[in-house]
Every structure is written in structure tokens, then in C-alpha cells.
Design a protein around this motif. Structure first.
Motif, mmCIF file in Angstrom:
data_model
loop_
_atom_site.group_PDB
_atom_site.id
_atom_site.type_symbol
_atom_site.label_atom_id
_atom_site.label_comp_id
_atom_site.label_asym_id
_atom_site.label_seq_id
_atom_site.Cartn_x
_atom_site.Cartn_y
_atom_site.Cartn_z
ATOM 1 N N TYR A 83 0.833 -1.206 0.000
ATOM 2 C CA TYR A 83 0.000 0.000 0.000
ATOM 3 C C TYR A 83 0.863 1.250 0.000
ATOM 4 O O TYR A 83 0.558 2.236 -0.671
ATOM 5 C CB TYR A 83 -0.937 -0.002 1.212
ATOM 6 C CG TYR A 83 -2.000 1.075 1.117
ATOM 7 C CD1 TYR A 83 -3.203 0.825 0.483
ATOM 8 C CD2 TYR A 83 -1.777 2.343 1.638
ATOM 9 C CE1 TYR A 83 -4.172 1.814 0.377
ATOM 10 C CE2 TYR A 83 -2.738 3.337 1.533
ATOM 11 C CZ TYR A 83 -3.930 3.062 0.904
ATOM 12 O OH TYR A 83 -4.869 4.042 0.790
ATOM 13 N N GLY A 84 1.958 1.212 0.770
ATOM 14 C CA GLY A 84 2.875 2.349 0.784
ATOM 15 C C GLY A 84 3.474 2.593 -0.585
ATOM 16 O O GLY A 84 3.637 3.744 -1.012
ATOM 17 N N GLY A 85 3.808 1.506 -1.292
ATOM 18 C CA GLY A 85 4.337 1.632 -2.641
ATOM 19 C C GLY A 85 3.336 2.281 -3.583
ATOM 20 O O GLY A 85 3.699 3.133 -4.407
ATOM 21 N N LEU A 86 2.060 1.912 -3.450
ATOM 22 C CA LEU A 86 1.022 2.521 -4.287
ATOM 23 C C LEU A 86 0.868 4.011 -3.984
ATOM 24 O O LEU A 86 0.698 4.826 -4.899
ATOM 25 C CB LEU A 86 -0.312 1.799 -4.068
ATOM 26 C CG LEU A 86 -0.400 0.364 -4.587
ATOM 27 C CD1 LEU A 86 -1.734 -0.261 -4.192
ATOM 28 C CD2 LEU A 86 -0.224 0.334 -6.100
ATOM 29 N N ALA A 87 0.937 4.357 -2.699
ATOM 30 C CA ALA A 87 0.809 5.766 -2.315
ATOM 31 C C ALA A 87 1.982 6.580 -2.860
ATOM 32 O O ALA A 87 1.805 7.690 -3.356
ATOM 33 C CB ALA A 87 0.732 5.891 -0.789
ATOM 34 N N LEU A 88 3.182 6.024 -2.781
ATOM 35 C CA LEU A 88 4.354 6.728 -3.295
ATOM 36 C C LEU A 88 4.300 6.843 -4.820
ATOM 37 O O LEU A 88 4.734 7.841 -5.401
ATOM 38 C CB LEU A 88 5.632 6.006 -2.858
ATOM 39 C CG LEU A 88 5.942 6.115 -1.358
ATOM 40 C CD1 LEU A 88 7.123 5.228 -0.993
ATOM 41 C CD2 LEU A 88 6.214 7.558 -0.963
ATOM 42 N N ARG A 89 3.754 5.819 -5.477
ATOM 43 C CA ARG A 89 3.584 5.894 -6.923
ATOM 44 C C ARG A 89 2.618 7.014 -7.288
ATOM 45 O O ARG A 89 2.849 7.777 -8.235
ATOM 46 C CB ARG A 89 3.064 4.561 -7.472
ATOM 47 C CG ARG A 89 2.966 4.529 -8.991
ATOM 48 C CD ARG A 89 2.270 3.283 -9.477
ATOM 49 N NE ARG A 89 0.869 3.275 -9.071
ATOM 50 C CZ ARG A 89 0.003 2.314 -9.380
ATOM 51 N NH1 ARG A 89 0.398 1.265 -10.072
ATOM 52 N NH2 ARG A 89 -1.258 2.391 -8.983
ATOM 53 N N ASN A 90 1.511 7.132 -6.515
ATOM 54 C CA ASN A 90 0.560 8.221 -6.754
ATOM 55 C C ASN A 90 1.212 9.580 -6.526
ATOM 56 O O ASN A 90 0.948 10.542 -7.247
ATOM 57 C CB ASN A 90 -0.663 8.078 -5.845
ATOM 58 C CG ASN A 90 -1.547 6.918 -6.247
ATOM 59 O OD1 ASN A 90 -1.506 6.454 -7.380
ATOM 60 N ND2 ASN A 90 -2.341 6.436 -5.309
ATOM 61 N N ALA A 91 2.060 9.661 -5.493
ATOM 62 C CA ALA A 91 2.749 10.917 -5.207
ATOM 63 C C ALA A 91 3.681 11.286 -6.355
ATOM 64 O O ALA A 91 3.794 12.462 -6.737
ATOM 65 C CB ALA A 91 3.544 10.795 -3.904
ATOM 66 N N TRP A 92 4.322 10.298 -6.933
ATOM 67 C CA TRP A 92 5.247 10.540 -8.043
ATOM 68 C C TRP A 92 4.498 10.985 -9.300
ATOM 69 O O TRP A 92 4.919 11.900 -9.995
ATOM 70 C CB TRP A 92 6.043 9.267 -8.327
ATOM 71 C CG TRP A 92 6.971 9.393 -9.500
ATOM 72 C CD1 TRP A 92 6.748 8.957 -10.780
ATOM 73 C CD2 TRP A 92 8.253 10.014 -9.519
ATOM 74 N NE1 TRP A 92 7.812 9.258 -11.595
ATOM 75 C CE2 TRP A 92 8.760 9.918 -10.834
ATOM 76 C CE3 TRP A 92 9.025 10.658 -8.553
ATOM 77 C CZ2 TRP A 92 9.993 10.420 -11.198
ATOM 78 C CZ3 TRP A 92 10.262 11.159 -8.918
ATOM 79 C CH2 TRP A 92 10.733 11.034 -10.220
ATOM 80 N N ARG A 93 3.367 10.339 -9.554
ATOM 81 C CA ARG A 93 2.599 10.656 -10.761
ATOM 82 C C ARG A 93 1.899 11.997 -10.660
ATOM 83 O O ARG A 93 1.880 12.779 -11.607
ATOM 84 C CB ARG A 93 1.562 9.564 -11.031
ATOM 85 C CG ARG A 93 2.165 8.259 -11.508
ATOM 86 C CD ARG A 93 1.068 7.250 -11.755
ATOM 87 N NE ARG A 93 1.582 6.017 -12.334
ATOM 88 C CZ ARG A 93 0.840 4.963 -12.586
ATOM 89 N NH1 ARG A 93 -0.447 4.983 -12.314
ATOM 90 N NH2 ARG A 93 1.380 3.877 -13.103
ATOM 91 N N GLY A 94 1.257 12.235 -9.503
ATOM 92 C CA GLY A 94 0.501 13.480 -9.353
ATOM 93 C C GLY A 94 -0.587 13.571 -10.395
ATOM 94 O O GLY A 94 -1.163 12.576 -10.815
#
Length: 199
Positions: A83-94
């Protein structure tokens, strides 16, 4: 009102006040205004069940199955890492996918499964509710009132967090703010996972 109610309330409130996987998820759902009632209710009812188990005197059951602690920690850590990886991916994509109040298309079932996973696969939840609240409640003659106080704290906190989050909606109307939140959530998830793995 029994004198044991307020100590139970304040203890319960203080234990769930710190940011964690469950609280971060509730905050995110509140900001998105997506399944907020059911998210908050599921968290609060889960706490209520665990607190009731602890106050009823079953905190010592965790010691009867030592393998359960390791299994819960590994399962919880694996979920938090993903889940943390998904959140960080979302943060990267914006970008446009992160609009306040817009939701992300998750169904109610998917949301509830996430909430239940954050709650029931987190060993700290058991330590805080079943063990800690359960053992402290034994110091009071009115254990029921103490437990009710802790349960009321959970309902107050989760519904306050879920519905209070919308007050921050103007700030989170900017994609950059969502990126920061997702980044913080991702790092928090990974930090909790690391703590579970080194316990």
C-alpha cells in the motif's frame, strides 16, 4: 456517569491519536468524501469489538498462540509495503487523478476490505485495545464503563477525522498537496512495516 468512563475515554483517544495506517486511510477517504460513513463506522466498530474482548479479560489469549504474533506482523508488513508503494507511486505521478472530493473510483467493498485489512492485520491494534486497554480496565471496579469510554473515544475520533477532513478540502484542491499527502502516507506505511519487521 461512572468515574471509570472518562479515564477509558482519554486512554482510548490517546492510543489512536497518533498517525498510522488506519488513520491515514480514514483521512484520505474523508478528503475524497468517498464512503466516509462506512469507513469510519467500520474502524470504530472494529475497535469496539477488540476493546470488548480486552475488557472481558481475554487479553492473555494472545500468549496461548505465539505463532499468531509473527504471522500477523509479517502479513501486516507485507500489506503496508504494498500500500505504501502505491501511495508513493501516486505521489510521483501526481496529476488530475488527485482531485479533492473526487474519489478514485474505489467501490464500497474494496474500501471496506482495505479498512479491515489496516485494522485486523495490525498487531499494534491488538496491543492497544485487547492487551493494554484490557489490562488497565482490570484496575477499575466498573470495567464496563471504562470500556464504554474507550469505545466512545474510537467513535469520536474516527468520525471526527473522517468528516473533519473536508475542512482541509480547499488546501487539497491543489494536486501538489495530494502529492505531499500521498508521499507522507507512503513513507508512514513503510516506517510502520519496518517497525513490524524488526519487533
Amino acid at each position: 456517569m461512572s468515574s471509570a468512563f472518562l479515564p477509558g475515554f482519554f486512554l482510548g483517544f490517546s492510543l489512536i491519536l497518533a498517525i498510522g495506517a488506519q488513520n491515514a486511510f480514514v483521512l484520505r477517504q474523508g478528503l475524497r468524501r468517498q464512503h466516509v460513513f462506512w469507513t469510519c463506522l467500520t474502524c470504530a466498530l472494529s475497535d469496539a469489538v477488540l476493546i470488548a474482548v480486552g475488557v472481558a479479560g481475554f487479553g492473555h489469549l494472545a500468549m496461548l498462540a505465539p505463532w499468531l504474533d509473527l504471522a500477523m506482523r509479517l502479513g501486516g508488513a507485507a500489506f503496508l509495503i504494498c500500500y505504501g508503494g502505491l501511495a508513493l507511486r501516486n505521489a510521483w505521478r501526481g496529476g488530475a487523478a488527485l482531485h479533492a472530493g473526487g474519489g478514485d473510483g474505489s467501490t464500497l467493498l474494496a474500501t471496506l476490505l482495505s479498512v479491515l485489512t489496516f485494522t485486523w492485520l495490525n498487531p499494534h491494534v491488538y496491543l492497544d485495545t485487547v492487551v493494554l486497554i484490557g489490562s488497565i480496565s482490570a484496575q477499575y471496579s466498573d470495567r464496563l464503563a471504562f470500556g464504554l469510554g474507550a469505545v466512545c473515544a474510537s467513535f469520536t475520533f474516527f468520525f471526527g477525522l473522517g468528516y473533519g477532513a473536508r475542512l482541509l478540502a480547499p488546501f487539497f484542491g491543489r494536486p501538489r498537496a495530494w502529492q505531499v499527502l500521498d508521499g507522507l502516507i507512503g513513507l508512514t506505511m513503510w516506517a510502520i512495516a519496518a517497525k513490524l519487521l524488526v519487533m
